[in-house]
Design an enzyme around this catalytic site. Sequence first.
Site, PDB file in Angstrom:
ATOM      1  N   GLU A   1      24.430  55.941 -92.386  1.00 36.97           N
ATOM      2  CA  GLU A   1      25.497  55.450 -93.178  1.00 36.97           C
ATOM      3  C   GLU A   1      27.001  55.626 -92.506  1.00 36.97           C
ATOM      4  OE1 GLU A   1      25.499  56.137 -97.721  1.00 36.97           O
ATOM      5  OE2 GLU A   1      23.672  57.633 -96.972  1.00 36.97           O
TER       6      GLU A   1
ATOM      7  N   SER B   1      16.233  50.461 -93.551  1.00 34.55           N
ATOM      8  CA  SER B   1      16.443  51.396 -92.600  1.00 34.55           C
ATOM      9  C   SER B   1      15.307  52.298 -92.189  1.00 34.55           C
ATOM     10  CB  SER B   1      17.753  52.400 -92.856  1.00 34.55           C
ATOM     11  OG  SER B   1      17.434  53.330 -93.826  1.00 34.55           O
ATOM     12  N   HIS B   2      14.441  52.264 -93.142  1.00 34.25           N
ATOM     13  CA  HIS B   2      13.061  52.799 -92.666  1.00 34.25           C
ATOM     14  C   HIS B   2      11.899  51.862 -92.679  1.00 34.25           C
ATOM     15  CE1 HIS B   2      15.281  56.665 -93.526  1.00 34.25           C
ATOM     16  NE2 HIS B   2      14.338  56.915 -92.919  1.00 34.25           N
TER      17      HIS B   2
END
Lengths: 344, 344
Positions: free
Chosen positions: A186, A45-46
């Site tokens: 999330e 996600s990063h």
Amino acid sequence: MTHSLTLDAAWDLSVRVLETAGFSPAHAAAISRTIWAGQRDECHSHGLYRLLVCTHTLKTGKVSPDAEPVVSDAGPGLVRVDAKGAYSLLAYETGRPVLIAKAKTVGLAALAINHCYHFSALWPEVEAIAEAGLVAMAMTPSHAWVAPHGGTKGVFGTNPLAFAWPRPEGNPFVFDFATSAAARGEIELHRRAGKPIPEGWGLDRNGNPTTEAEAAMQGAMLTFGGHKGSALSAMIELMAGPLIGDFLSLESMAFDGDTGATPYHGELILAFDPKVFMGPDHVVHSARAEALFDAILGQGARLPSQRRYEARARSLASGRVTIPRKLYDDLIALLDPASPSSPF
Amino acid sequence: MTHSLTLDAAWDLSVRVLETAGFSPAHAAAISRTIWAGQRDECHSHGLYRLLVCTHTLKTGKVSPDAEPVVSDAGPGLVRVDAKGAYSLLAYETGRPVLIAKAKTVGLAALAINHCYHFSALWPEVEAIAEAGLVAMAMTPSHAWVAPHGGTKGVFGTNPLAFAWPRPEGNPFVFDFATSAAARGEIELHRRAGKPIPEGWGLDRNGNPTTEAEAAMQGAMLTFGGHKGSALSAMIELMAGPLIGDFLSLESMAFDGDTGATPYHGELILAFDPKVFMGPDHVVHSARAEALFDAILGQGARLPSQRRYEARARSLASGRVTIPRKLYDDLIALLDPASPSSPF
């Protein structure tokens, strides 16, 4: 369906996507350093995924693609960097050597980044300071999505706290956690998958506990750890907000209006020189700290960044990273459509 | 059965018990200032009750009753105070003005207290720094009673973190929490009352979750907030331990042997000058911080120290505090038995 890239190709893809979108070479490189590190460590996600977010936010017209950070000396222990409405990372990289130099002279020092858009994890920043032999702490507000303990409405951001401790050998001890019970991403993933969220993550618009992701997105998130997590989040809000003369999460959200852009606020980074703090016996005291890590690992528990370091070792050994084929195609589409077939 | 004392009588009783036990006037006064403040704020476990613990620990022969703290300048941003094996409070009071002066010059500064016995809450210390207009943070290790997340054996102390933020009017924003799920004293109270402890407080000797207080006392306590609380506890352990050249909780416990004395370790206190950090617009930024407190209070949530400040207002208005009659009798018995009937 996945796509495998060499680490070098992942770097080049990131820089080219960002430069094509209009970022200056200096910003494209600073952003790519943190995105590349995230992908290498399998923090998907990063990782390269964030290029979609960066380029989207740029299109909202809020983020500056090329502002040059302005450094100012604000005292023996404080350096300020005005990001001038650009992403935080070039400002961070510009201020870091000054922070490190001040910490070595004074014993401890602070880097205040102002007026930045912020999307990145904090661990690459504290880790880089630990690589220089210093202890580091970093914190930021975000948007006012998180209710205080006992409350029902968003006041705090997801307010991450990161910490790094240099070790005589190997990777530093690093943690980086949101003070919200869960990351906003999330909850969004649960919403898209139509899955309920665990209890303790959020409240609905009426302030009642909910396990519906959509209701929590519309209502408020909760902090981790009850009143203690809430207190910690307030501390981060104050220290990385008004203390450095920058926005609270409430103000960042109001500033955003309804554009859904990346939060706009400040960041506070602290550095401590162990050689000054530990004194002449710093090698001895540094070795004593290792007893703490040995006691944790010796009973079968893990250190906070262990999984990430294992992923890093895998990526560096293979020289490659793997991303979803769909993400790869979306990124390629962001390059000049007139360009020949992808070199990646 | 309770006993009511005037605030002045509570002060005199504390000083006389400590001096009778053998503490020097300077130590008796420093210890009494924090005990008196705890009683005033109705923190009964940190009020006059602590005189029993202090005098007991003195009898174990470990704590110095009269060592004079030694201050040393360790850099522009760091002052060190060696407590020389006495309680921490006189060392703290001795170092505080130096810490404040350094923070005002440098922007931020650290006070490292070494070689001290530590029994006191941290909020009086950070609150006093906020009274001087500075932001403060304090942390200490303790004894290795608390297991890391995913582990089964004690490694961390109850590792409290305290924070204070000065407000333009009224009491500062203050929190002070243990990073263990519960205070050790709370588990002890459950044990004495024969009551089960909540889930999430402790593990038995075999590393299994337990609701039996005695089993948790023999096994290990847990941190608050899962892996995040555990990471925060590790940070405190490192910062207030090896970073300042002092004991880990593991080392404090080993040093104690089986005497059951108060933990022996260091303490780290950080101070930040808002006038330096906020710059010329500090009044504006300070007012913006108030919007955070308004947003919390405005939705019916409480600020961390609100209950304590309410108790303080009651005590100051009545000029009196109330303690159990049994505690009062035990304290009077600690005074010279040959003395005439109690003046309190």
